[in-house]
Design a protein around this motif. Structure first.
Motif, PDB file in Angstrom:
ATOM      1  N   PRO A  83       0.836  -1.203   0.000  1.00  0.00           N
ATOM      2  CA  PRO A  83       0.000   0.000   0.000  1.00  0.00           C
ATOM      3  C   PRO A  83       0.866   1.246   0.000  1.00  0.00           C
ATOM      4  CG  PRO A  83       0.107  -0.941   2.202  1.00  0.00           C
ATOM      5  CD  PRO A  83       0.795  -1.917   1.292  1.00  0.00           C
ATOM      6  N   VAL A  84       0.368   2.301  -0.655  1.00  0.00           N
ATOM      7  CA  VAL A  84       1.088   3.567  -0.650  1.00  0.00           C
ATOM      8  C   VAL A  84       1.049   4.158   0.752  1.00  0.00           C
ATOM      9  CG1 VAL A  84       1.144   5.906  -1.560  1.00  0.00           C
ATOM     10  CG2 VAL A  84       0.510   4.010  -3.059  1.00  0.00           C
ATOM     11  N   ARG A  85       2.227   4.496   1.250  1.00  0.00           N
ATOM     12  CA  ARG A  85       2.295   5.044   2.606  1.00  0.00           C
ATOM     13  C   ARG A  85       1.816   6.478   2.622  1.00  0.00           C
ATOM     14  NH1 ARG A  85       7.961   6.075   5.509  1.00  0.00           N
ATOM     15  NH2 ARG A  85       8.024   7.586   3.800  1.00  0.00           N
ATOM     16  N   ARG A  86       1.079   6.828   3.649  1.00  0.00           N
ATOM     17  CA  ARG A  86       0.663   8.220   3.820  1.00  0.00           C
ATOM     18  C   ARG A  86       1.564   8.873   4.866  1.00  0.00           C
ATOM     19  NH1 ARG A  86      -3.634   9.855   1.243  1.00  0.00           N
ATOM     20  NH2 ARG A  86      -5.070   8.343   0.377  1.00  0.00           N
ATOM     21  N   SER A  87       1.832  10.145   4.668  1.00  0.00           N
ATOM     22  CA  SER A  87       2.709  10.869   5.573  1.00  0.00           C
ATOM     23  C   SER A  87       2.056  11.033   6.938  1.00  0.00           C
ATOM     24  CB  SER A  87       3.021  12.258   4.998  1.00  0.00           C
ATOM     25  OG  SER A  87       3.652  12.141   3.756  1.00  0.00           O
ATOM     26  N   ALA A  88       2.883  11.199   7.955  1.00  0.00           N
ATOM     27  CA  ALA A  88       2.373  11.518   9.285  1.00  0.00           C
ATOM     28  C   ALA A  88       1.653  12.855   9.230  1.00  0.00           C
ATOM     29  CB  ALA A  88       3.531  11.574  10.288  1.00  0.00           C
ATOM     30  N   ARG A  89       0.752  13.071  10.170  1.00  0.00           N
ATOM     31  CA  ARG A  89      -0.149  14.228  10.106  1.00  0.00           C
ATOM     32  C   ARG A  89       0.604  15.544  10.025  1.00  0.00           C
ATOM     33  NH1 ARG A  89      -2.740  17.795  13.419  1.00  0.00           N
ATOM     34  NH2 ARG A  89      -1.500  17.155  15.188  1.00  0.00           N
ATOM     35  N   ARG A  99      -2.312  28.721  -3.644  1.00  0.00           N
ATOM     36  CA  ARG A  99      -1.295  29.339  -2.792  1.00  0.00           C
ATOM     37  C   ARG A  99      -1.922  30.005  -1.568  1.00  0.00           C
ATOM     38  NH1 ARG A  99       2.273  32.560  -7.381  1.00  0.00           N
ATOM     39  NH2 ARG A  99       3.826  30.916  -7.835  1.00  0.00           N
ATOM     40  N   LEU A 100      -3.015  30.722  -1.766  1.00  0.00           N
ATOM     41  CA  LEU A 100      -3.682  31.380  -0.647  1.00  0.00           C
ATOM     42  C   LEU A 100      -4.144  30.361   0.389  1.00  0.00           C
ATOM     43  CD1 LEU A 100      -5.946  34.145  -2.251  1.00  0.00           C
ATOM     44  CD2 LEU A 100      -3.997  34.484  -0.724  1.00  0.00           C
ATOM     45  N   SER A 101      -4.779  29.304  -0.088  1.00  0.00           N
ATOM     46  CA  SER A 101      -5.311  28.298   0.833  1.00  0.00           C
ATOM     47  C   SER A 101      -4.184  27.581   1.565  1.00  0.00           C
ATOM     48  CB  SER A 101      -6.172  27.301   0.051  1.00  0.00           C
ATOM     49  OG  SER A 101      -6.879  26.455   0.930  1.00  0.00           O
ATOM     50  N   LEU A 102      -3.099  27.271   0.856  1.00  0.00           N
ATOM     51  CA  LEU A 102      -1.964  26.608   1.501  1.00  0.00           C
ATOM     52  C   LEU A 102      -1.338  27.508   2.556  1.00  0.00           C
ATOM     53  CD1 LEU A 102       0.060  24.269   1.699  1.00  0.00           C
ATOM     54  CD2 LEU A 102       1.372  25.365  -0.131  1.00  0.00           C
ATOM     55  N   VAL A 159      -3.202  20.968   4.586  1.00  0.00           N
ATOM     56  CA  VAL A 159      -1.856  21.108   4.012  1.00  0.00           C
ATOM     57  C   VAL A 159      -1.489  19.868   3.202  1.00  0.00           C
ATOM     58  CG1 VAL A 159       0.602  21.309   4.556  1.00  0.00           C
ATOM     59  CG2 VAL A 159      -1.056  22.700   5.794  1.00  0.00           C
ATOM     60  N   ALA A 160      -1.794  18.693   3.756  1.00  0.00           N
ATOM     61  CA  ALA A 160      -1.451  17.446   3.067  1.00  0.00           C
ATOM     62  C   ALA A 160      -2.148  17.329   1.721  1.00  0.00           C
ATOM     63  CB  ALA A 160      -1.822  16.252   3.956  1.00  0.00           C
ATOM     64  N   GLU A 161      -3.364  17.862   1.610  1.00  0.00           N
ATOM     65  CA  GLU A 161      -4.091  17.817   0.346  1.00  0.00           C
ATOM     66  C   GLU A 161      -3.613  18.891  -0.629  1.00  0.00           C
ATOM     67  OE1 GLU A 161      -6.313  15.579  -0.658  1.00  0.00           O
ATOM     68  OE2 GLU A 161      -5.912  14.494   1.194  1.00  0.00           O
ATOM     69  N   HIS A 177      -8.969  21.034  10.937  1.00  0.00           N
ATOM     70  CA  HIS A 177      -8.096  19.998  10.378  1.00  0.00           C
ATOM     71  C   HIS A 177      -7.112  20.629   9.396  1.00  0.00           C
ATOM     72  CE1 HIS A 177     -10.616  16.944  12.233  1.00  0.00           C
ATOM     73  NE2 HIS A 177     -11.671  17.533  11.697  1.00  0.00           N
ATOM     74  N   ALA A 178      -6.371  21.631   9.873  1.00  0.00           N
ATOM     75  CA  ALA A 178      -5.467  22.362   8.993  1.00  0.00           C
ATOM     76  C   ALA A 178      -4.329  21.491   8.487  1.00  0.00           C
ATOM     77  CB  ALA A 178      -4.910  23.585   9.720  1.00  0.00           C
ATOM     78  N   ALA A 179      -3.823  20.582   9.325  1.00  0.00           N
ATOM     79  CA  ALA A 179      -2.729  19.715   8.883  1.00  0.00           C
ATOM     80  C   ALA A 179      -3.166  18.843   7.711  1.00  0.00           C
ATOM     81  CB  ALA A 179      -2.246  18.837  10.040  1.00  0.00           C
ATOM     82  N   GLU A 180      -4.394  18.341   7.772  1.00  0.00           N
ATOM     83  CA  GLU A 180      -4.916  17.546   6.665  1.00  0.00           C
ATOM     84  C   GLU A 180      -5.092  18.411   5.416  1.00  0.00           C
ATOM     85  OE1 GLU A 180      -5.860  17.459   9.720  1.00  0.00           O
ATOM     86  OE2 GLU A 180      -5.765  15.362  10.379  1.00  0.00           O
TER      87      GLU A 180
END
Length: 392
Positions: free
Chosen positions: A11-17, A164-167, A133-135, A128-131
């Motif tokens: 399975p493709v690994r997902r990054s830590a939060r 860019r603004l959202s990130l 960023v991941a997206e 859920h800002a970290a999530e």
């Protein structure tokens, strides 16, 4: 030497939060911009804390083959292998040179990019800002590569500005204070892209978001300048109302009493004429006024304001606003001499902030000072845990 892909069984690994934010830093962008597999593999291992053996297991390659790739003794040139590596590392394909503008990945990026930005914004507002960023960062990285390669189609630049603004805004929720310049970096880049379009609403939005990130990064004067400009060009009541609370915050932080009073007064006057948002509503403005009174050196007025009943919420309260409200009210309680009440509020803020709001924990530390050791120790412990988790 095993260089088989064997993608079906792994399975493709997902990054830590809290790992994803590192890919949005200027350092990471410089590495990704090289499209050099050796440098990218090394940086990926640094971010995730992996050994060459662990990276080899992820890729389906032998450890010695990973070492050879990092040393430049072996190279991957075929599209299939490069796509495989990008997929396994959870990187957008362009990072490894797969940038055909007619390919399926590019069409999908443009088709679903706006949806990605909207969903990420909703995730951020829900705590859920970290999530978010991941997206967002793979989308932004892909768009950045398109722009560097000279592909500046209208739809690409428009999506890039929004992404860019959202990130930048999402990063502003998950970074500690000393790294908030990274968030301002991305909103500044968004402002550069926005200037291509003759769109007052989009320009006012970019100025508003960039100004707020500058304030959070400690560049308060520059933040006030951007926010004042945003108010001046806002084309309608709703656009103006969206800026005024942030301008009031920045003016208060700058100690500009006159500008703070003007901004918060006008924001309150517009409440009955615009749709309420997470920032433009009675509860949020109550907190902003309280914070501004404290910041502009009016403790008696702040205490009286805090003693008045806070207006009931007119819409669901985002998690970050609950944290902010408790910190500000705790500071007012401390001004009034109610140390137990202030401690209770700040401890509650720590509990809610520890999963997502690093710079809010730093605000709690400052609010507690030496007067409220229990709240200060709790915030310091939570901040240390989060920094350890974020460390490479």
């Amino acid at each position: 030497m095993d260089t088989s892909h064997n993608t079906a069984s792994r399975p493709v690994r997902r990054s830590a939060r809290l790992v994803s934010w590192r890919w949005a830093t200027p350092e990471a962008q410089a590495v990704l911009a090289t499209r050099d597999l050796a440098a990218i593999l090394k940086y990926h291992r640094c971010v995730h804390g992996d050994t060459q053996a662990e990276t080899g297991e992820l890729l389906g390659y032998d450890k010695t083959y990973v070492s050879a790739l990092e040393l430049g003794k072996r190279r991957l040139t075929d599209i299939t292998s490069l796509r495989h590596v990008a997929e396994r590392l959870a990187l957008p394909p362009h990072v490894l040179g797969v940038t055909d503008p007619a390919d399926t990945d590019h069409r999908a990026m443009l088709q679903f990019g706006q949806s990605t930005v909207r969903l990420a914004e909703l995730a951020r507002q829900c705590g859920h800002a970290a999530e978010a960023v991941a997206e967002l960062w793979p989308l932004v990285a892909r768009l950045e590569a398109r722009a560097r390669d000279g592909h500046t189609e209208h739809e690409v630049l428009h999506l890039l500005a929004h992404a860019r603004l959202s990130l930048g805004t999402a990063l502003g929720n998950v970074l500690p204070e000393e790294r908030l310049a990274t968030a301002a970096h991305w909103t500044a880049k968004a402002l550069d892209a926005v200037r291509v379009f003759d769109d007052p609403t989009l320009t006012a939005t970019a100025l508003r978001m960039h100004g707020n990130e500058l304030r959070k990064a400690g560049l308060v004067g520059a933040g006030v300048s951007r926010l004042t400009h945003a108010v001046a060009i806002a084309p309608g009541h709703s656009d103006r109302a969206a800026v005024l609370p942030l301008l009031a915050r920045a003016a208060g932080a700058l100690g500009n009493t006159l500008l703070f009073d003007q901004s918060i007064r006008e924001a309150e006057q517009l409440l009955d004429t615009v749709e309420h948002t997470s920032l433009v509503n009675p509860s949020a403005l109550y907190e902003i006024r309280l914070r501004g009174l404290i910041a502009t050196g009016r403790p008696r007025e702040a205490i009286r304001h805090a003693e008045a009943a806070a207006p009931p919420p007119t819409l669901p309260v985002a998690p970050q606003w609950r944290v902010i409200e408790r910190i500000t009210t705790g500071r007012a309680r401390l001004l009034a001499g109610d140390q137990p009440g202030a401690t209770e509020l700040l401890l509650d803020a720590v509990q809610q902030a520890r999963t997502q709001r690093l710079h809010q924990l730093q605000r709690i530390l400052r609010a507690a000072g030496k007067t409220l050791p229990d709240a200060g120790d709790s915030a310091d412990h939570a901040l240390t845990q989060l920094r350890t988790e974020m460390a490479a």
